[in-house]
Design a protein around this motif. Sequence first.
Motif, mmCIF file in Angstrom:
data_model
loop_
_atom_site.group_PDB
_atom_site.id
_atom_site.type_symbol
_atom_site.label_atom_id
_atom_site.label_comp_id
_atom_site.label_asym_id
_atom_site.label_seq_id
_atom_site.Cartn_x
_atom_site.Cartn_y
_atom_site.Cartn_z
ATOM 1 N N ALA A 1 -14.841 6.858 -3.108
ATOM 2 C CA ALA A 1 -13.466 6.799 -3.622
ATOM 3 C C ALA A 1 -13.210 5.467 -4.322
ATOM 4 O O ALA A 1 -12.571 5.415 -5.375
ATOM 5 C CB ALA A 1 -12.469 6.998 -2.478
ATOM 6 N N LYS A 2 -13.707 4.395 -3.731
ATOM 7 C CA LYS A 2 -13.535 3.069 -4.349
ATOM 8 C C LYS A 2 -14.220 3.023 -5.722
ATOM 9 O O LYS A 2 -13.670 2.472 -6.677
ATOM 10 C CB LYS A 2 -14.123 1.983 -3.444
ATOM 11 C CG LYS A 2 -14.118 0.589 -4.085
ATOM 12 C CD LYS A 2 -14.676 -0.464 -3.151
ATOM 13 C CE LYS A 2 -14.865 -1.807 -3.861
ATOM 14 N NZ LYS A 2 -13.644 -2.316 -4.500
ATOM 15 N N ASP B 1 -1.309 4.437 -9.505
ATOM 16 C CA ASP B 1 -0.482 3.896 -8.414
ATOM 17 C C ASP B 1 -0.852 4.554 -7.085
ATOM 18 O O ASP B 1 -1.057 3.882 -6.079
ATOM 19 C CB ASP B 1 1.006 4.163 -8.686
ATOM 20 C CG ASP B 1 1.609 3.152 -9.652
ATOM 21 O OD1 ASP B 1 0.944 2.140 -9.959
ATOM 22 O OD2 ASP B 1 2.744 3.372 -10.100
ATOM 23 N N ARG C 1 -12.052 4.775 -8.142
ATOM 24 C CA ARG C 1 -10.827 4.031 -8.435
ATOM 25 C C ARG C 1 -11.112 2.774 -9.243
ATOM 26 O O ARG C 1 -10.352 2.420 -10.159
ATOM 27 C CB ARG C 1 -10.109 3.683 -7.119
ATOM 28 C CG ARG C 1 -8.737 3.035 -7.326
ATOM 29 C CD ARG C 1 -7.833 3.914 -8.168
ATOM 30 N NE ARG C 1 -6.585 3.275 -8.556
ATOM 31 C CZ ARG C 1 -6.463 2.462 -9.605
ATOM 32 N NH1 ARG C 1 -7.513 2.156 -10.357
ATOM 33 N NH2 ARG C 1 -5.288 1.953 -9.915
ATOM 34 N N ARG D 1 5.024 5.498 -5.095
ATOM 35 C CA ARG D 1 5.933 5.093 -6.180
ATOM 36 C C ARG D 1 6.455 6.281 -6.990
ATOM 37 O O ARG D 1 7.636 6.386 -7.281
ATOM 38 C CB ARG D 1 5.253 4.072 -7.101
ATOM 39 C CG ARG D 1 6.202 3.576 -8.222
ATOM 40 C CD ARG D 1 5.737 2.278 -8.837
ATOM 41 N NE ARG D 1 5.801 1.208 -7.849
ATOM 42 C CZ ARG D 1 4.740 0.599 -7.335
ATOM 43 N NH1 ARG D 1 3.538 0.908 -7.747
ATOM 44 N NH2 ARG D 1 4.895 -0.337 -6.419
ATOM 45 N N GLY E 1 0.820 -1.209 0.000
ATOM 46 C CA GLY E 1 0.000 0.000 0.000
ATOM 47 C C GLY E 1 0.851 1.254 0.000
ATOM 48 O O GLY E 1 0.668 2.161 -0.813
ATOM 49 N N THR F 1 -3.450 5.968 -6.043
ATOM 50 C CA THR F 1 -4.800 5.740 -5.503
ATOM 51 C C THR F 1 -5.209 4.268 -5.475
ATOM 52 O O THR F 1 -6.354 3.970 -5.146
ATOM 53 C CB THR F 1 -5.845 6.504 -6.343
ATOM 54 O OG1 THR F 1 -5.779 6.045 -7.698
ATOM 55 C CG2 THR F 1 -5.598 8.008 -6.307
ATOM 56 N N ARG F 2 -4.298 3.359 -5.817
ATOM 57 C CA ARG F 2 -4.683 1.949 -5.954
ATOM 58 C C ARG F 2 -5.393 1.411 -4.702
ATOM 59 O O ARG F 2 -6.414 0.741 -4.789
ATOM 60 C CB ARG F 2 -3.465 1.077 -6.294
ATOM 61 C CG ARG F 2 -3.847 -0.404 -6.514
ATOM 62 C CD ARG F 2 -2.799 -1.161 -7.289
ATOM 63 N NE ARG F 2 -2.706 -0.650 -8.645
ATOM 64 C CZ ARG F 2 -1.657 -0.009 -9.141
ATOM 65 N NH1 ARG F 2 -0.586 0.171 -8.407
ATOM 66 N NH2 ARG F 2 -1.676 0.450 -10.377
ATOM 67 N N ILE F 3 -4.847 1.710 -3.514
ATOM 68 C CA ILE F 3 -5.439 1.126 -2.302
ATOM 69 C C ILE F 3 -6.832 1.684 -1.996
ATOM 70 O O ILE F 3 -7.559 1.090 -1.201
ATOM 71 C CB ILE F 3 -4.535 1.303 -1.056
ATOM 72 C CG1 ILE F 3 -4.022 2.745 -0.943
ATOM 73 C CG2 ILE F 3 -3.376 0.341 -1.102
ATOM 74 C CD1 ILE F 3 -3.257 2.993 0.338
ATOM 75 N N ALA F 4 -7.196 2.786 -2.648
ATOM 76 C CA ALA F 4 -8.543 3.326 -2.427
ATOM 77 C C ALA F 4 -9.609 2.379 -2.959
ATOM 78 O O ALA F 4 -10.797 2.553 -2.668
ATOM 79 C CB ALA F 4 -8.687 4.702 -3.068
ATOM 80 N N ASP G 1 2.867 1.490 -3.383
ATOM 81 C CA ASP G 1 2.053 1.978 -4.506
ATOM 82 C C ASP G 1 1.821 3.482 -4.373
ATOM 83 O O ASP G 1 2.011 4.236 -5.331
ATOM 84 C CB ASP G 1 0.689 1.275 -4.526
ATOM 85 C CG ASP G 1 0.762 -0.103 -5.181
ATOM 86 O OD1 ASP G 1 1.808 -0.436 -5.768
ATOM 87 O OD2 ASP G 1 -0.226 -0.845 -5.088
ATOM 88 N N THR G 2 1.396 3.875 -3.185
ATOM 89 C CA THR G 2 0.995 5.266 -2.978
ATOM 90 C C THR G 2 2.146 6.236 -3.173
ATOM 91 O O THR G 2 1.938 7.389 -3.554
ATOM 92 C CB THR G 2 0.380 5.425 -1.568
ATOM 93 O OG1 THR G 2 -0.535 4.360 -1.337
ATOM 94 C CG2 THR G 2 -0.357 6.746 -1.419
ATOM 95 N N LEU H 1 -15.331 6.566 1.653
ATOM 96 C CA LEU H 1 -14.446 5.507 1.145
ATOM 97 C C LEU H 1 -15.122 4.739 0.001
ATOM 98 O O LEU H 1 -14.453 4.339 -0.957
ATOM 99 C CB LEU H 1 -14.063 4.537 2.268
ATOM 100 C CG LEU H 1 -13.235 5.102 3.425
ATOM 101 C CD1 LEU H 1 -12.907 4.001 4.436
ATOM 102 C CD2 LEU H 1 -11.952 5.760 2.934
#
Lengths: 280, 280
Positions: free
Chosen positions: A271-272, B215, A275, A218, A212, B217-220, A215-216, A268
């Motif tokens: 946001a999901k 990248d 995404r 990178r 996590g 925002t992936r975990i969102a 990724d955030t 959330l």
Amino acid sequence: MRIKTLTIVGVGLIGGSIGLAAKRRGVAVRVLGVGRQQTSLQRALEVGAIDEGLLDIHDAVSKADVAVFCTPVDRIPEQIAGAGPYCKPGALLTDAGSTKAHIVRCVEAALPDGVYYVGSHPLAGSEKRGCDFADADLFQDRLTVVTQTDQTDVNALERTKSFWNALGSRVRVLDPEDHDEAVALTSHLPHVVAAALAGSLPSELQDFAASGFRDTTRIAAGDPELWTAILAQNRDAVLRQLQVFDIGLARLRSMLEVKNWTALNGLLAQAKKVRDALGS
Amino acid sequence: MRIKTLTIVGVGLIGGSIGLAAKRRGVAVRVLGVGRQQTSLQRALEVGAIDEGLLDIHDAVSKADVAVFCTPVDRIPEQIAGAGPYCKPGALLTDAGSTKAHIVRCVEAALPDGVYYVGSHPLAGSEKRGCDFADADLFQDRLTVVTQTDQTDVNALERTKSFWNALGSRVRVLDPEDHDEAVALTSHLPHVVAAALAGSLPSELQDFAASGFRDTTRIAAGDPELWTAILAQNRDAVLRQLQVFDIGLARLRSMLEVKNWTALNGLLAQAKKVRDALGS
């Protein structure tokens, strides 16, 4: 589209990928690469991104039917303006810079008649640098923004669109300011946020940074000089987007503070949804 | 380590990966899976993550030498406390929850004598859910935090460490509060930030979200209910980390405002250094 001589100024990740794609797809008969060091030109020759490497930018541009400037955004305006007088009549110049308004403004005021410029920004790339990471498919199905102003020559605009299409890219035509506002949100703000996050990690917690965090953050591995120049050129739009982001984050923080878990869950979930729509 | 019967409560991404890893590595003779729906148990059987699926948690736990609870953090405390009276003497219970202080506090107060609990958190996983994404190598060389308090049985702690080591993981022993503070920074704060970023993207700019935005925002894309529960349990530490992040971001913003490009470049260089040290 078939270009007799394509000159690529700056044979890094983007320039190298343009060369590979142009050669692979038969977009150019001959690809000239311009670099500041013989070693990077040698590398571009070895990976097959260019046919010939030149250190003299004016020499290379004088032979070009199309020239693409893939150098840092703070070097592009003076490089294109400086190259103008050496260009063949009818030559098309474009660039791959991450900002557009400043570059387009500078270049449009500086080019001689009969030499055309259209701004471009392929929304592709990565935090990596150099021709070793060049990829002939980098632009495949990606978006390239091509800019149009009241000074843009319609024929040059069409040639620029065809060029990126021929490299596999989708193309959208935008006003330079609209481009800059869009990427301030989708690229420059994430960079600033990722850098702030990465910079806050003390070395003793490095071991706790799993996928996590990786990724955030990178893009925070991107080149600091390149990014300082991008943020400087797009400062106003980035500041506007930072302000909007701050408001969103403050909303989220206040949900935590007052323990409004229903609202937090809703945020959330929203946001999901956004995404998920982007895909992997 | 060789477990006669390993019971996994919750056969999603993490639970399924534990089952696959335990079977692949011969860590358990028999793996029982517990789920709330027959379909998810069936899926876990099909991918080979469990040998037998049960809907009755107390039945499954009564047969276990080791039981791992891989359910959402807001369900773990009552599930473990409820399972306690059904356990065999000497049974070891642990969990894979992303928070530890609340869970450990609740569970330690609730278990009968002769049944042991040690908190765990494997720092692995992804925004994906379900046994279809289970991976026998998910824990390979990853870090698992195992918690120790003044009530932790030393032998149970050693068995828990051996369990995760046997699945391929590295192990660190931490106080539950120290764990929660660390992951507030490395996992929960990035989630909040990614959600705020993703949520700010209007649909008309979706096309401009390239790899950097994706990248970051992936975990969102993670499950909103799971994450609301995590943020609720670790609220105080997350609020502290949000405050620190805000200060860092405000510093960066003020560099943009006053056009201090040297300082901005220095900050980006420092962030790059931290990120580079983490690897890909």
